[in-house]
Design a protein around this motif. Structure first.
Motif, PDB file in Angstrom:
ATOM      1  N   UNK A  25       0.789  -0.917  -0.151  1.00 11.32           N
ATOM      2  CA  UNK A  25       0.126  -0.473  -0.107  1.00 11.32           C
ATOM      3  C   UNK A  25       0.845   1.682   0.039  1.00 11.32           C
ATOM      4  N   UNK A  26       0.807   2.660  -0.874  1.00  4.95           N
ATOM      5  CA  UNK A  26       1.103   2.784  -1.103  1.00  4.95           C
ATOM      6  C   UNK A  26       0.603   4.465  -0.827  1.00  4.95           C
ATOM      7  N   UNK A  27       1.056   5.569   0.099  1.00  2.10           N
ATOM      8  CA  UNK A  27      -0.033   6.449  -0.275  1.00  2.10           C
ATOM      9  C   UNK A  27       1.551   7.905  -0.313  1.00  2.10           C
ATOM     10  N   UNK A  28       0.283   8.324  -1.883  1.00  8.33           N
ATOM     11  CA  UNK A  28       1.542   9.845  -2.240  1.00  8.33           C
ATOM     12  C   UNK A  28       0.580  10.580  -1.968  1.00  8.33           C
ATOM     13  N   UNK A  29       1.400  11.793  -1.925  1.00 10.33           N
ATOM     14  CA  UNK A  29       1.347  13.099  -2.156  1.00 10.33           C
ATOM     15  C   UNK A  29      -0.292  13.390  -3.329  1.00 10.33           C
ATOM     16  N   UNK A  30      -1.022  14.647  -3.296  1.00  5.10           N
ATOM     17  CA  UNK A  30      -2.189  14.420  -4.241  1.00  5.10           C
ATOM     18  C   UNK A  30      -1.366  14.564  -6.453  1.00  5.10           C
ATOM     19  N   UNK A  31      -0.528  15.407  -5.156  1.00  7.38           N
ATOM     20  CA  UNK A  31       0.314  16.618  -6.521  1.00  7.38           C
ATOM     21  C   UNK A  31       1.250  15.922  -7.150  1.00  7.38           C
ATOM     22  N   UNK A  32       1.789  13.963  -6.785  1.00  3.70           N
ATOM     23  CA  UNK A  32       2.768  13.472  -7.575  1.00  3.70           C
ATOM     24  C   UNK A  32       2.373  13.723  -9.056  1.00  3.70           C
ATOM     25  N   UNK A  33       3.105  13.144  -9.770  1.00  9.64           N
ATOM     26  CA  UNK A  33       2.596  13.343 -11.050  1.00  9.64           C
ATOM     27  C   UNK A  33       2.455  11.902 -11.889  1.00  9.64           C
ATOM     28  N   UNK A  34       1.299  12.761 -12.468  1.00 10.13           N
ATOM     29  CA  UNK A  34       0.862  11.201 -13.507  1.00 10.13           C
ATOM     30  C   UNK A  34       1.129   9.904 -12.865  1.00 10.13           C
ATOM     31  N   UNK A  35       2.993   9.747 -13.209  1.00 13.61           N
ATOM     32  CA  UNK A  35       3.524   8.747 -14.286  1.00 13.61           C
ATOM     33  C   UNK A  35       3.848   8.066 -13.125  1.00 13.61           C
ATOM     34  N   UNK A  36       4.066   9.041 -12.391  1.00 14.70           N
ATOM     35  CA  UNK A  36       4.910   8.186 -10.732  1.00 14.70           C
ATOM     36  C   UNK A  36       3.057   7.474 -10.549  1.00 14.70           C
ATOM     37  N   UNK A  37       1.613   8.138 -10.103  1.00 20.72           N
ATOM     38  CA  UNK A  37       0.602   7.360  -9.525  1.00 20.72           C
ATOM     39  C   UNK A  37       0.506   6.272 -10.404  1.00 20.72           C
ATOM     40  N   UNK A  38       0.434   6.278 -11.621  1.00 16.81           N
ATOM     41  CA  UNK A  38       0.045   5.831 -13.070  1.00 16.81           C
ATOM     42  C   UNK A  38       1.300   3.945 -12.868  1.00 16.81           C
ATOM     43  N   UNK A  39       2.384   3.954 -12.859  1.00 23.66           N
ATOM     44  CA  UNK A  39       3.405   2.937 -12.685  1.00 23.66           C
ATOM     45  C   UNK A  39       2.857   2.338 -11.458  1.00 23.66           C
ATOM     46  N   UNK A  40       3.032   2.565 -10.012  1.00 22.79           N
ATOM     47  CA  UNK A  40       2.801   2.622  -9.429  1.00 22.79           C
ATOM     48  C   UNK A  40       2.138   1.360  -8.575  1.00 22.79           C
ATOM     49  N   UNK A  41       0.347   2.435  -9.326  1.00 26.63           N
ATOM     50  CA  UNK A  41      -1.018   1.754  -9.206  1.00 26.63           C
ATOM     51  C   UNK A  41      -1.588   0.848 -10.315  1.00 26.63           C
ATOM     52  N   UNK A  42      -0.910   1.104 -11.857  1.00 29.39           N
ATOM     53  CA  UNK A  42      -1.204   0.087 -12.908  1.00 29.39           C
ATOM     54  C   UNK A  42      -0.399  -0.949 -12.964  1.00 29.39           C
ATOM     55  N   UNK A  43       1.094  -0.900 -13.180  1.00 31.88           N
ATOM     56  CA  UNK A  43       2.308  -0.853 -13.586  1.00 31.88           C
ATOM     57  C   UNK A  43       2.876  -2.248 -12.169  1.00 31.88           C
ATOM     58  N   UNK A  44       2.688  -1.869 -11.332  1.00 36.86           N
ATOM     59  CA  UNK A  44       3.744  -2.854  -9.761  1.00 36.86           C
ATOM     60  C   UNK A  44       2.193  -3.385  -9.151  1.00 36.86           C
TER      61      UNK A  44
END
Length: 405
Positions: free
Chosen positions: A96-115
């Motif tokens: 489970x990863x908690x990210x700041x709301x303004x984290x770049x989309x590329x980092x969010x999508x890779x963490x959630x979708x790719x990994x």
């Protein structure tokens, strides 16, 4: 404190799962900075685009079977998230990863979708995301994996220093980005315990230089929130484990401003053909802007710690860089409002070898007199001299051209 033996053990633990990153020399930056040699340790080429997976994997491999079964949770601006999520998935551990709301989309999508990690967006900065991660840890009985204030994470990051010593055995000085201090603590320990003569220079964004402020205060201090394009090192408070290691091993900490960071990103794109995020480019920003005079005449290595940058940010940096270099310009041209005049203007621009990107023909909303029009031109040019030649050529036609700034 983390020791050299801890780092050596971490290297054996993660060997085979983490690829050694290249460390090529750069002729261009060697000449520009007056160093004896400049090389780049390219951690932006890791599987998840940053060095963070070294420490994350080392931590995961030290967990007990019971801890692995419970799952892990972390707070991260993105790179720690991806490194932890990728290796947790590979090892069959739920993350489970908690990210700041303004984290770049590329980092969010890779963490959630790719990994395939569970991603929670919470808070305006790392500290608020960190508080939410601790709440989830307590509520769900997960194992917390800190991005920098953890001995196993620090030891994992220190393996970069061991590789660097093998790749550049005559290195004199190493520039390392600092956020919370996990990277520089491990790298500096590996370097200094092996060869104390090597100088380690930390680099922070001037808007949120928490480690530098803490060293000056003599204790760990917390800064007010600060905005920076180097969001990967935007940490308001360094770790209580990393602070004493930085104080022991790091020779100096310097800061760079936002324009310097943006220009370093652009220089790396143009000269090294490398995509590097803001946090990864601060070392080069310090070097090329003369903030590290002790690097002159020495063999320097710049650690490019990550390459996960939002494409919209790259686009804005490139555009602003082109404007500053005089390769993109906006001119306002006042001319008679008669048939054929616009065609004559564009023909003159073409004759001067400038390329039209945009054109706006304005009658009603300009300050010109009746019978005149204001034409706005966005042009691609070759530099400042070319812009002045173009303005002079338009003046010879009787047209007044002014550059927008």
């Amino acid at each position: 404190m983390v020791t050299l033996q801890d780092i050596l053990a971490a290297r054996e633990r993660i060997r085979g799962a983490i690829r050694p990153s290249p460390c090529p020399a750069s002729d261009y930056f060697t000449e520009r900075t007056r160093c004896s040699a400049v090389a780049f340790k390219m951690e932006n080429l890791q599987r998840t685009g940053a060095f963070k997976e070294r420490g994350a994997l080392n931590k995961l491999l030290t967990l007990t079977p019971e801890e692995k079964a419970r799952g892990v949770v972390a707070a991260s601006a993105g790179n720690h998230a991806q490194g932890l999520a990728y290796h947790a998935r590979r090892l069959g551990v739920k993350a489970t990863i908690v990210m700041p709301e303004r984290t770049p989309l590329i980092k969010v999508s890779r963490t959630r979708d790719d990994y395939e990690a569970r991603v929670v967006l919470k808070g305006a900065n790392f500290d608020e995301a960190h508080a939410e991660a601790l709440r989830i840890q307590a509520q769900e009985n997960l194992v917390f994996v800190h991005p920098f204030n953890d001995p196993h994470v620090i030891a994992g990051q220190g393996t970069i220093g061991l590789e660097l010593l093998e790749q550049v055995p005559f290195v004199d000085l190493v520039l390392v980005p600092i956020g919370g201090g996990g990277l520089i603590s491990g790298v500096a320990c590996a370097l200094k315990e092996t060869n104390p003569r090597i100088q380690v220079i930390g680099v922070q964004a001037a808007s949120i230089a928490s480690m530098k402020s803490s060293l000056e205060a003599g204790q760990v201090t917390e800064l007010a929130p600060g905005a920076t394009i180097a969001e990967g090192i935007a940490v308001r408070k360094p770790g209580d484990l990393t602070f004493p290691m930085v104080r022991k091993y790091v020779d100096e900490i310097v800061t760079v401003d936002e324009e310097e960071i943006a220009n370093a990103i652009l220089l790396l794109l143009e000269q090294e053909k490398s995509v590097v995020e803001g946090a990864g480019a601060v070392g080069l920003a310090a070097l090329v802007n003369g903030h590290v005079p002790r690097a002159v005449g020495r063999n320097a290595v710049v650690l490019l710690c990550g390459g996960n940058i939002d494409m919209n940010v790259i686009s804005r940096i490139i555009e602003r860089g082109l404007v500053k270099a005089g390769r993109l310009v906006r001119l306002e041209v006042s001319m008679p409002d008669r048939p054929g005049m616009l065609a004559r203007l564009t023909a003159q621009v073409a004759e001067q070898r400038a390329n039209v990107v945009e054109i706006h023909h304005n009658r009603a909303f300009s300050k010109t007199g009746l019978g005149e029009a204001m034409v706005g031109l966005t042009l691609e040019t070759t530099g400042r001299a070319h812009i002045q030649e173009l303005i002079a050529a338009l003046a010879r036609q009787g047209w007044q051209a002014t550059e927008e700034t």
